[in-house]
Design an enzyme around this catalytic site. Structure first.
Site, PDB file in Angstrom:
ATOM      1  N   HIS A   1      37.234  34.820  48.553  1.00  0.00           N
ATOM      2  CA  HIS A   1      37.734  35.163  47.409  1.00  0.00           C
ATOM      3  C   HIS A   1      39.230  35.106  47.566  1.00  0.00           C
ATOM      4  O   HIS A   1      39.938  36.126  47.827  1.00  0.00           O
ATOM      5  CB  HIS A   1      37.333  36.632  46.985  1.00  0.00           C
TER       6      HIS A   1
ATOM      7  N   HIS B   1      43.257  33.861  45.858  1.00  0.00           N
ATOM      8  CA  HIS B   1      43.745  33.364  44.622  1.00  0.00           C
ATOM      9  C   HIS B   1      45.152  32.585  45.605  1.00  0.00           C
ATOM     10  O   HIS B   1      45.902  33.134  45.806  1.00  0.00           O
ATOM     11  CB  HIS B   1      44.227  34.359  43.775  1.00  0.00           C
TER      12      HIS B   1
ATOM     13  N   ARG C   1      47.147  30.433  43.550  1.00  0.00           N
ATOM     14  CA  ARG C   1      48.133  30.421  42.526  1.00  0.00           C
ATOM     15  C   ARG C   1      48.696  28.898  42.390  1.00  0.00           C
ATOM     16  O   ARG C   1      49.681  28.829  41.543  1.00  0.00           O
ATOM     17  CB  ARG C   1      49.266  31.314  42.871  1.00  0.00           C
TER      18      ARG C   1
ATOM     19  N   ASP D   1      40.275  39.236  48.661  1.00  0.00           N
ATOM     20  CA  ASP D   1      40.976  39.161  47.238  1.00  0.00           C
ATOM     21  C   ASP D   1      42.438  39.249  47.402  1.00  0.00           C
ATOM     22  O   ASP D   1      43.159  39.654  46.482  1.00  0.00           O
ATOM     23  CB  ASP D   1      40.418  40.379  46.570  1.00  0.00           C
TER      24      ASP D   1
ATOM     25  N   HIS E   1      51.511  38.174  44.099  1.00  0.00           N
ATOM     26  CA  HIS E   1      52.596  38.245  43.104  1.00  0.00           C
ATOM     27  C   HIS E   1      53.874  38.420  43.769  1.00  0.00           C
ATOM     28  O   HIS E   1      53.720  39.337  44.846  1.00  0.00           O
ATOM     29  CB  HIS E   1      52.279  39.213  42.128  1.00  0.00           C
TER      30      HIS E   1
ATOM     31  N   GLY F   1      46.896  43.509  41.991  1.00  0.00           N
ATOM     32  CA  GLY F   1      46.556  42.841  43.445  1.00  0.00           C
ATOM     33  C   GLY F   1      47.959  42.553  44.371  1.00  0.00           C
ATOM     34  O   GLY F   1      48.901  42.567  43.761  1.00  0.00           O
TER      35      GLY F   1
END
Lengths: 312, 423
Positions: free
Chosen positions: B61, B63, B65, B306, B310, B325
């Site tokens: 899992h 991200h 981006r 996860d 950002h 997150g």
């Protein structure tokens, strides 16, 4: 006037000590006396600037702060949010940069998102006065409520106040209940389960009806404004039912009158929703006094806070 | 050849570490393991005295981006962060901009990933076109291109009929359906767990039932359609109970937990620190405990980071507006060791099972092992050292972490994949 180590910001009631609350309340008294004079102005903040920044519409609170600042001889500027780039998506931090560059000494801010005044306070040398953030806090409202209640009951220990209405979406309920609790006043709440959250502190005992309220024998009933505009869902079936279940109607007013129970409301009042028209003329209503005291209390707060401006 | 000398090997099926050297040949394959291996003159010797050699982790899992959020993270920085954190394989979520919902996009990411540090990067695809929850995405193309699972990542499929069709259709491909469980009509604008914290901070709350109802619904639809379902990030005790029941019923269900849901709860959200903003949000202390128990009894199969980068600027706005997150690829192994292994709550074998073996097995990949002939894929962990998680520790493009500036015990000295090593 009493002395107390100044703070930079006023963000909430939680973080205030009992002594600090006492200090603000006791100094509001002399400011209020000033209003009886023909010259209502004192030079305390001469040469200081107050920036008023309201992201949410407000006439009462913003005017109250403005009058308070004027009476302390400060210069007040309104940063018009609705016409500025803020509504065009300028990031909050960039706005804060801009504000910082204006070198105001005090910033009065109201914002729809909880925590924004705290964020601003962290990034600016100016004193930040929270004039309401999200559902979080409205500390000057709480201070003026306590001041108003204490004018009637100088000894607050063991006094009782019931807050009626939308606790869930109310920063007033949060701040005002907290200040009363700190001052030793018992606090109860009345409202439908959909508006009285489980996550509230334990001291806010819940009453289930007006009958319960009268059995509990409060010294004041504090009605919250039913904020229809704030609610993004249906928390109760309608105005008529709300008024029937939780509104202050003639019958309930009659009981209050018999007992001499005070009535408080942060304003603006929705007639026919949380109060009947008749209640507006109630002799034990403190609603007008709250407004007047708001100015004195806000003067006391401005007088107490100490910005870090001019210290570079 | 390279000889990793004097270290101890960690393995998935035993809590005991085995003292052994590891010889890696010039093809990056394990030539031999054992005590006191001999090396010829041309062999590079890496002294691993006091260190533990741990099979590379696999994160289901992540991200990345990329594309669309390259200011937060790119494939390259994401891969660098993974390797830095002892992770040698990962599944990327499709919630990019545009979302990955076609075979061509998957192919494109896989082609780009091939050139990066030889770690295993797999791109998952969307369940619905554009993650919109309105139409099915094209599964056959994505499956053909090697997507290991389908998910609308960060969003549920609100319409039960479409969810049912998605699972029926996915079942034909025998591909895993990963569900982010949420009932949007209940979550509304909630940004923090509904309860004491939301009251205290005056922020709109997201109720636990919003996720719990969705877990029940999604499990039920999966059982009904026969689809293999993976529940992403259950965050409450009730959710864990639903999973346990479904497993008892013999459903083809798996689940994951992120470290932040094991370690943090809503009471810790103070001062509007947006690093504590997650979706699903941090819940109650008893939920953390229940999730740990569920991980122990295999109700929850695996651990994920996860990883949700950002930028510091994006995270530094007010709590309500800040994105959910933070970066965690580089902290999961270190923090897990610090909080659970070092404190004796479990051994390395537990972490290997949950963060290396199980995620690989779940998507049909072989577990790593120390067998001769297998590709070298491990990291060298020094338990006696410590790591300060300061901003310059991070290789992610968005060094925002719950563990920022903390010093944790242990250090990852290097991560080895084949002939390459990264530190």
């Amino acid at each position: 006037m009493s002395k107390m180590k100044p703070r930079k910001d006023l963000l909430d009631i939680e973080s205030l000590s009992l002594e600090e609350i006492e200090h603000v309340l006791s100094n509001a008294g002399p400011f209020k006396e000033l209003f009886q004079r023909s010259v209502k102005k004192v030079p305390t903040l001469r040469g200081k600037t107050v920036l008023s920044l309201f992201y949410e519409a407000s006439t009462r609170t913003s005017s109250s702060f403005e009058v308070a600042a004027n009476r302390l001889s400060a210069d007040v500027t309104n940063f018009s949010v609705s016409t500025s780039s803020i509504t065009k998506g300028e990031s909050l931090l960039d706005t804060i940069e801009t504000l910082q560059a204006m070198r105001s000494d005090y910033i009065v801010i109201r914002h729809q998102s909880a925590g924004v005044p705290a964020l601003l306070a962290k990034h600016t040398r100016a004193s930040v006065l929270n004039a309401g953030d999200g559902f979080h806090a409205h500390p000057t409202q709480a201070l003026l409520d306590a001041f108003t209640f204490r004018e009637k009951f100088p000894d607050l220990k063991g006094k009782k106040i019931v807050i009626v209405g939308d606790i869930l979406h109310s920063r007033v309920a949060r701040s005002t209940s907290t200040i009363f609790q700190k001052l030793g006043v018992e606090v109860a709440v009345l409202g439908p389960s959909s508006l009285v959250p489980e996550g509230r502190p334990e001291f806010m005992q819940r009453l289930s009806s007006w009958e319960d309220v009268f059995d509990w024998k409060p010294d004041a009933v504090y009605l919250l404004r039913v904020q229809l505009e704030r609610q993004n869902g249906q928390f109760f079936p309608g105005i008529a039912e709300y008024h029937r279940m939780y509104g202050l109607n003639s019958e309930r007013l009659k009981v209050m009158r018999e007992r001499g129970t005070y009535l408080m409301h942060p304003g603006p009042v929705n007639r026919g929703v949380e109060v009947t028209d008749e209640a507006m003329g109630y002799e034990k209503s403190l609603i007008g006094t709250q407004v007047e005291n708001g100015i004195a209390v806000r003067m006391s707060v401005l007088h107490w806070l100490k910005p870090k401006t001019g210290m570079e | 050849m390279k000889l990793f000398k004097n270290g101890s090997l960690a393995i998935g099926n035993s809590a005991d570490l085995e003292s052994a050297d590891v010889l890696v040949d010039d093809d990056g394959l394990i030539r031999a393991t054992g005590r006191e291996l001999e090396a010829d003159e041309s062999t590079e010797i890496i002294d691993c005295g006091g260190c533990i050699l741990v099979p590379g982790m696999f994160d289901l899992h992540v991200h990345s981006r990329d594309p669309g959020g390259e200011h937060k993270e790119t494939l390259d920085t994401c891969a660098a962060a993974a390797l830095h954190g002892g992770v040698t394989g990962m599944v990327l979520m499709p919630d990019t901009d545009p979302p990955i919902d076609s075979g061509n996009q998957v192919k494109n990411i896989h082609e780009r990933a091939e050139g990066i540090g030889s770690l295993d990067i797999l791109q998952s695809g969307c369940l619905t076109k554009g993650r919109s929850g309105e139409k099915l995405a094209g599964y056959s193309g994505m499956v053909t291109q090697g997507s290991p699972l389908l998910t609308d990542s960060g969003r549920d499929v609100p319409c039960p009929d479409l969810l049912r069709r998605a699972m029926e259709y996915a079942h034909d491909f025998d591909i895993l359906v990963a569900c982010f469980c949420d009932t949007p009509a209940l979550t509304r604008g909630g940004v923090i767990n509904e309860g004491r914290a939301s009251y205290r901070l005056g922020l709109p709350g997201a109720p636990a039932i919003s996720q719990e109802i969705a877990i029940d619904r999604n499990l039920r639809v999966a059982q009904n359609t026969g689809a293999r379902i993976h529940i992403q990030l259950p965050s409450t005790a009730v959710g864990a109970r639903s999973l346990r029941r479904a497993k008892e019923d013999g459903a083809a269900v798996s689940s994951e937990v992120a470290l932040h849901h094991l370690l943090f709860n809503e009471e810790m959200v103070t001062d509007y620190d947006s690093r504590f903003k997650f979706d699903p949000p941090l819940r109650l202390p008893e939920d953390c405990a229940a999730l740990w128990d569920a991980l122990l009894d295999d109700t929850i199969d695996l651990i994920t980071s996860d990883h949700s980068p950002h930028t510091p600027f994006e995270k530094s706005t007010d709590f309500g507006s800040a994105p959910s997150g933070s970066s965690s690829l580089e902290t999961t192994v270190l923090v897990f060791h610090d909080r659970f292994i070092k404190t004796g709550k479990c051994g390395w074998n537990f972490l290997i099972r949950k963060y290396s073996d199980n995620p690989r097995t779940l998507i049909g990949k072989e577990k790593l092992s120390w067998e001769e002939g297998r590709r070298a894929e491990f990291f060298v962990f020094d338990p006696e050292s410590e790591t300060r998680l300061s901003t310059d520790y991070f290789k992610t493009k968005s060094p925002v972490s719950l563990f920022q500036d903390e010093t944790v015990s242990g250090a990852i000295r290097e991560t080895v994949i084949g002939v390459q090593s990264f530190s």
